[in-house]
Design an enzyme around this catalytic site. Structure first.
Site, PDB file in Angstrom:
ATOM      1  CD  GLU A 303      54.885 -12.541 106.359  1.00 45.93           C
ATOM      2  OE1 GLU A 303      53.708 -12.690 106.717  1.00 45.93           O
ATOM      3  OE2 GLU A 303      55.297 -11.532 105.764  1.00 45.93           O
ATOM      4  CG  ASP A 382      50.091  -9.292 110.212  1.00 45.95           C
ATOM      5  OD1 ASP A 382      50.484  -8.125 110.082  1.00 45.95           O
ATOM      6  OD2 ASP A 382      49.971 -10.083 109.268  1.00 45.95           O
ATOM      7  CD  GLU A 410      47.748  -7.208 105.881  1.00 52.92           C
ATOM      8  OE1 GLU A 410      48.022  -8.407 105.705  1.00 52.92           O
ATOM      9  OE2 GLU A 410      48.584  -6.373 106.309  1.00 52.92           O
TER      10      GLU A 410
END
Length: 842
Positions: A303, A382, A410
C-alpha cells in the site's frame, strides 16, 4: 451447605456508569456475614525481587479492591505464608519458599500459566511467572464478580496459554489521530509526542492484563519515524513503565525507510552495513530505556509503504534486518504478510490480490530468523464479513506465524453496528486446512504446535481511544474481551465468553443475559445478510471510508477487491482450471472442495466462482433472489434490536442504556439504507425482479423531490443507489431554510413516521417535521459527535441515516411539512419520508 443458599435478598440498583471500567467494574454481589466468613481475610504475596512494580503487587491490590467492592470485605496483607484464611499469590519459584503451604506439588505450567487451589477459605494462586500469578488473581476475581461462589469452594484449576504471543496493535498516529479509530483521539500520542498524563494508559493495561493479553504495539503500522527521536523514546519508556505492573509489554511499529528519512543516511537498503548499524544502534537505545521491549512490528512493501523491494531485496532479507538487531535483547519481529500490488488490472482474468501473500512468502519459507513471526490476516483480502481462511497458514512450515484479527470493525460497522465477532473468528480458527491430508486446525498452526515451531500466536487491531467506553460503543467491548479469551484458549465457546462478559459488564440479571446474548449472536449473521453475502465481501465503499454501502466501488480500480459483476454474472473465478488459481494454494483436500461449484459452500460461492445471477444455490434459490431475501432478512433482524433492548431498561443504568439504545436505533435505520442500496444496485444491474416485489416498491414512502419545494432544490446523489429515487433535496444555499410540503392521502390511522436524511461532517443542520401546524419532532445533525464511524462530507451511504417518530396520527388531506435549516457545509439534505403502519419496517 452451598453458599448460594445463604444469600440474602439482593436488589442491584443501577448506578450511573460511563463504561470506563469495562468488565472490571467489580460490582457488588450478595454476600451476607456467613458468606464473608467463608472468604479469605488476608493476602500473602511473595515478591523475591522486592519490586513494587511487580505484577504480584498488582495482583494483591486487585484482590484487595475486588473483595471490598464485590463482597464488601476488607482483606489485609500479611507476610505469614502459613496463615489460615488467606490468599497466597506467588510465582512457582517464590512459592517454594513456603514449603508447608498446600498444595505440596504443582501441575506443569507453561509460560504465563497459572494454578488456583482452594480449600475452604484458604486460596493459593501460583503463576509460572509474576504475570501468570496476576492472571490467576484476575481469574479468581472474575468468578467472584459473577457470583460463582460454588466453583471457588473446592477449586483445583490449571490454565496454560494457547500460544506465547497475545498482542494487540494500535494504529495510533503521532499527531493523536487514529487510523480506523472510532472512539476519539489516541491515549498514547498528541502533537507529535507522547502524552503527559498516562492514567488512561495504565487503565488500558489493566483491561488487557485481565484477559491475558501480554503486549501492545502502541503506534500505527503506517509508522512515523519521528517516534525514534530521543525525546519520544524517553516517552515510550514512560508508557512501558505505566503498563509493566500489569505484565503488559510494549512494542513499536517501524517505518522501513527511517534510516534515510529520519536518520540522515542516503539509503535504507537492508543489506547496507550503515543501515544495519543504524538499526542496531536504535534498538540498543530503546532497550537501554525499555529492557523488556516486546519487539517490533513492520509493514513493508504494501500500500505504498517503503520496503526491501526498493532495493530488489526479499521480504526475508528485510525482516531479518530487524530480527538480528532484536536477537541480543530477546525481542520479536512481527512482519505483516499484508503485501500486495494495489494497482493491478481487473482486465486480466488471472489477476487476483488474494494470491499475493502466498506468492510473496511461500518461496521464502525457512529463510526467516527464528525470532521472526509472520503476522497473517485471517483472510486473504482485508477483514471482510466472510472470507476463507488465508492459505498462507498452510504454506509456511518452517516459519513462525501469528493470526491477525480486527477488533476495530473497519469494514464491519465501525462500532456503530453491533457485530459480535467471535462466531466469525471461529470460522477461521476452527477450520481444518488438511495439511498432508491430516487434521490441521488453523488455531494449532498459529500456536506453533502443528509444525512444531517455537513461536506463534495472536495479534488484533484494537484502536481504543479516549472515549469513556474505550471503543466508542459499550457492546463492542465484548469483542476486545473475547479476543483476549480466545487468544488464551481458542476452544472456549463464544456464547460462554459472551455470557461471562455480560455478567461482568452489565450484571447478572437473567433476562439481561438472554437479551444481550440474543442480540449479539444474531448480529454477525444479520450484518452479513444486509451488507454482503455468498462470499461477495462486505459491499462497502472501499475507496472512501469503508463504512456505508457502495457495491460499484469494488470494481474498476486497482485495489483488487473485485466482484466482477456485470449485467449477467457475478463473482470471482478463483478456480485453478479457469480462474486465478487461488483455490490451488490450499492443500489438496481443501483445494478440491473449493474448485467445484457443487462442493463449495453457498456462503463462499461468489468468492470462488463466477456465475450467472440465475445460478441456483444448494438452497434452491437463485443467487439474485438470495441477495434480495438476505438483505431484507438482515434489516428485519436488526429492526427488532431496539425493542429487545427496551425490555431490560429496569436493570441498566440510564446512561449506558440510552447510549446503547441510540446505537441500536441507528443501526436499524442504517440497515434499511444498506438493504435498499444493495438490492437496488443489483436489481438495476441484472434487470431481474424480486419475486416478492419488494425491491424498488415502497408504497409508504413520499420522495422528498416529489414534494412542493420552497428553498429546497433536487440533488443527484452519488452513488445513486444510496438515495431512494437516486435524488434527494438540499437547501438552495448553505445559509438558508428550506420547506418541503405535500398533502397526504394515506388511510386514517396511527403510523410511525420515518425521515431518511443525510448528516454531513462539518455542519449541524436542523430539521423539523410537522403534520398540519403540529410539530411532530425536530433534530439536529450531530451524528459526527454522537457516533464513532468515519464521517462523510458527501450525500452518500455513509452520511445517510434516519430518524423515526412513533404513533403519529394522520388522515387524508393532512399536510406534511419538512423544514430544514442549513449550517455550514451541511445543506439539510432529505431523501424521503415514510409513514409506516404497525409491523412495517419500510
Amino acid at each position: 451447605m452451598r453458599w448460594s443458599t445463604l444469600f440474602l435478598p439482593f436488589l442491584a440498583l443501577a448506578a450511573a456508569e460511563d463504561g470506563s471500567k469495562g468488565w472490571l467494574r467489580y460490582a457488588p454481589v450478595p454476600c451476607n456475614r456467613h458468606c464473608q466468613r467463608n472468604l479469605p481475610s488476608h493476602i500473602v504475596t511473595f515478591n523475591s525481587h522486592n519490586s513494587t512494580r511487580s505484577p504480584i503487587e498488582t495482583a494483591a491490590e486487585e484482590l484487595r479492591q475486588g473483595f471490598h467492592s464485590i463482597v464488601g470485605k476488607a482483606i489485609r496483607t500479611s507476610p505469614n505464608c502459613n496463615l489460615k484464611s488467606s490468599i497466597l499469590v506467588a510465582t512457582v519459584d517464590d512459592y517454594r519458599l513456603c514449603k508447608s503451604r498446600i498444595p505440596r506439588s504443582l501441575p506443569g505450567l507453561d509460560q504465563d500459566g497459572f494454578y488456583i487451589h482452594s480449600e475452604g477459605s484458604s486460596i493459593t494462586i501460583i503463576g509460572q511467572s509474576a504475570r501468570g500469578a496476576l492472571y490467576g488473581a484476575f481469574e479468581y476475581l472474575s468468578r467472584l464478580a459473577q457470583g460463582d461462589f460454588a466453583s471457588l469452594l473446592d477449586l483445583k484449576y490449571t490454565s496454560n496459554p494457547h500460544a506465547p504471543i497475545r498482542w494487540v496493535n494500535q494504529w495510533d498516529n503521532m499527531d493523536g489521530s487514529i487510523e480506523r479509530g472510532y472512539a476519539g483521539p489516541s491515549i498514547f500520542f498528541s502533537g507529535g509526542s507522547i502524552v503527559d498524563d498516562l492514567t488512561r494508559v495504565r487503565e488500558y493495561a489493566r483491561l488487557l492484563s485481565s484477559v491475558r493479553i501480554n503486549a501492545v504495539i502502541v503506534n500505527n503500522v503506517n509508522a512515523n519515524a519521528t517516534l525514534l527521536s530521543p525525546t519520544n523514546m524517553d516517552g515510550l519508556k514512560q508508557i512501558a513503565d505505566a503498563m509493566r505492573p500489569y505484565g503488559v509489554q510494549i512494542g513499536i511499529s517501524l517505518n522501513f525507510a527511517s534510516p534515510q528519512d529520519f536518520g540522515g543516511l542516503d539509503t535504507y537498503d537492508p543489506l547496507d552495513e550503515a543501515v544495519i548499524a543504524w538499526w542496531e544502534d536504535i534498538t540498543d537505545q530503546l532497550y537501554a530505556r525499555i529492557p523488556d521491549l516486546a519487539g517490533y512490528l513492520v509493514k513493508a512493501s504494501s500500500e505504498g509503504q517503503p520496503g526491501p523491494d526498493a532495493y530488489n531485496r526479499t521480504l526475508a532479507e528485510g525482516a531479518n534486518l530487524f530480527a538480528r538487531a532484536l536477537q541480543p535483547h530477546g525481542g520479536i519481529l512481527m512482519f505483516r504478510a499484508f503485501v500486495y500490488d494495489h494497482h493491478i488490472s481487473e482486465e486480466n482474468w488471472k489477476n487476483d490480490r488474494a494470491n499475493a501473500a502466498v506468492e510473496f512468502f511461500k518461496p521464502l519459507d525457512g529463510e526467516f530468523e527464528d525470532n521472526v513471526v509472520i503476522q497473517i490476516k485471517y483472510g486473504p483480502i482485508d477483514f471482510q464479513v466472510r472470507e476463507p481462511v488465508s492459505p498462507l497458514f498452510a504454506n509456511l512450515r518452517d516459519t513462525n506465524v501469528a493470526i491477525e484479527l480486527q477488533v476495530t470493525q473497519e469494514y464491519l460497522g465501525q462500532q456503530d453496528h453491533l457485530v459480535y465477532l467471535p462466531p466469525l473468528w471461529k470460522t477461521i480458527t476452527d477450520f481444518d486446512l488438511r495439511v498432508d491430508n491430516a487434521s490441521s486446525l488453523t488455531r494449532d498452526i498459529v500456536s506453533g504446535q502443528h509444525f512444531n515451531r517455537p513461536l506463534g500466536g495472536w495479534a488484533a487491531v484494537v484502536n481504543v481511544g479516549t472515549n469513556t467506553s474505550w471503543l466508542g460503543s459499550h457492546l463492542a467491548m465484548s469483542n476486545l474481551y473475547a479476543y483476549g479469551r480466545m487468544a488464551w484458549d481458542p476452544t472456549v465457546d463464544e456464547v460462554e465468553i459472551l455470557e461471562d462478559w455480560t455478567r461482568l459488564t452489565f450484571g447478572r440479571d437473567k433476562e439481561l443475559l438472554n437479551t444481550i446474548t440474543n442480540l449479539s449472536m444474531a448480529s454477525w449473521p444479520a450484518y452479513e445478510n444486509y451488507s454482503g453475502n455468498l462470499g461477495i465481501q462486505t459491499l462497502t465503499d472501499i475507496l472512501y471510508t469503508h463504512y456505508g454501502p457502495n457495491p460499484a466501488s469494488q470494481d474498476g480500480n486497482g485495489w483488487g477487491q473485485w466482484t466482477r459483476a456485470d449485467h449477467d454474472t457475478i463473482g470471482m473465478d478463483r478456480t485453478a482450471w479457469n480462474g486465478t488459481g487461488f483455490s490451488a494454494q490450499y492443500p489438496p483436500q481443501v483445494a478440491e472442495m473449493y474448485e467445484e461449484i457443487e462442493t463449495t459452500p453457498d456462503n463462499l460461492l461468489l468468492w470462488f466462482h463466477h456465475v450467472p445471477y440465475t445460478h441456483r444455490l444448494h438452497s434452491g434459490k437463485t443467487v439474485i433472489q438470495h441477495f434480495y431475501d438476505a438483505h431484507y432478512a438482515g434489516a428485519e433482524t436488526v429492526a427488532s434490536f431496539p425493542k429487545q433492548w427496551d425490555a431490560v431498561k429496569r436493570v441498566i443504568d440510564e446512561r449506558r442504556f440510552s447510549e446503547v439504545r441510540r446505537e441500536l436505533v441507528y443501526q436499524a435505520g442504517h440497515a434499511v439504507i444498506w438493504r435498499d442500496a444493495i438490492t437496488k444496485f443489483y436489481h438495476n444491474l441484472s434487470g431481474i425482479s424480486d419475486t416478492r416485489d419488494r425491491v424498488g416498491n415502497h408504497p409508504w414512502r413520499i420522495e422528498a423531490e416529489d414534494m412542493q419545494l420552497d428553498g429546497f432544490v433536487p440533488y443527484t446523489v452519488s452513488p445513486p443507489s444510496t438515495a431512494s429515487g437516486g435524488i434527494a433535496i438540499v437547501t438552495e444555499t448553505n445559509s438558508t431554510v428550506g420547506v418541503a410540503h405535500t398533502t397526504l392521502d394515506f388511510p386514517q390511522g396511527k403510523y410511525d413516521l420515518a425521515v431518511n436524511y443525510y448528516d454531513l461532517y462539518g455542519g449541524q443542520a436542523t430539521w423539523k417535521v410537522y403534520i398540519n401546524d403540529a410539530l411532530v419532532g425536530s433534530w439536529k445533525g450531530v451524528m459526527e459527535d454522537t457516533l464513532g464511524h468515519t464521517p462523510s462530507i458527501y450525500l452518500d451511504g455513509h452520511s445517510a441515516t434516519r430518524v423515526r417518530f412513533a404513533d403519529v396520527r394522520i388522515k387524508p388531506g393532512d399536510v406534511l411539512r419538512v423544514v430544514g435549516e442549513a449550517d455550514g457545509v451541511e445543506p439539510a439534505p432529505v431523501d424521503y419520508v415514510a409513514f409506516l403502519p404497525g409491523g412495517v419496517i419500510d
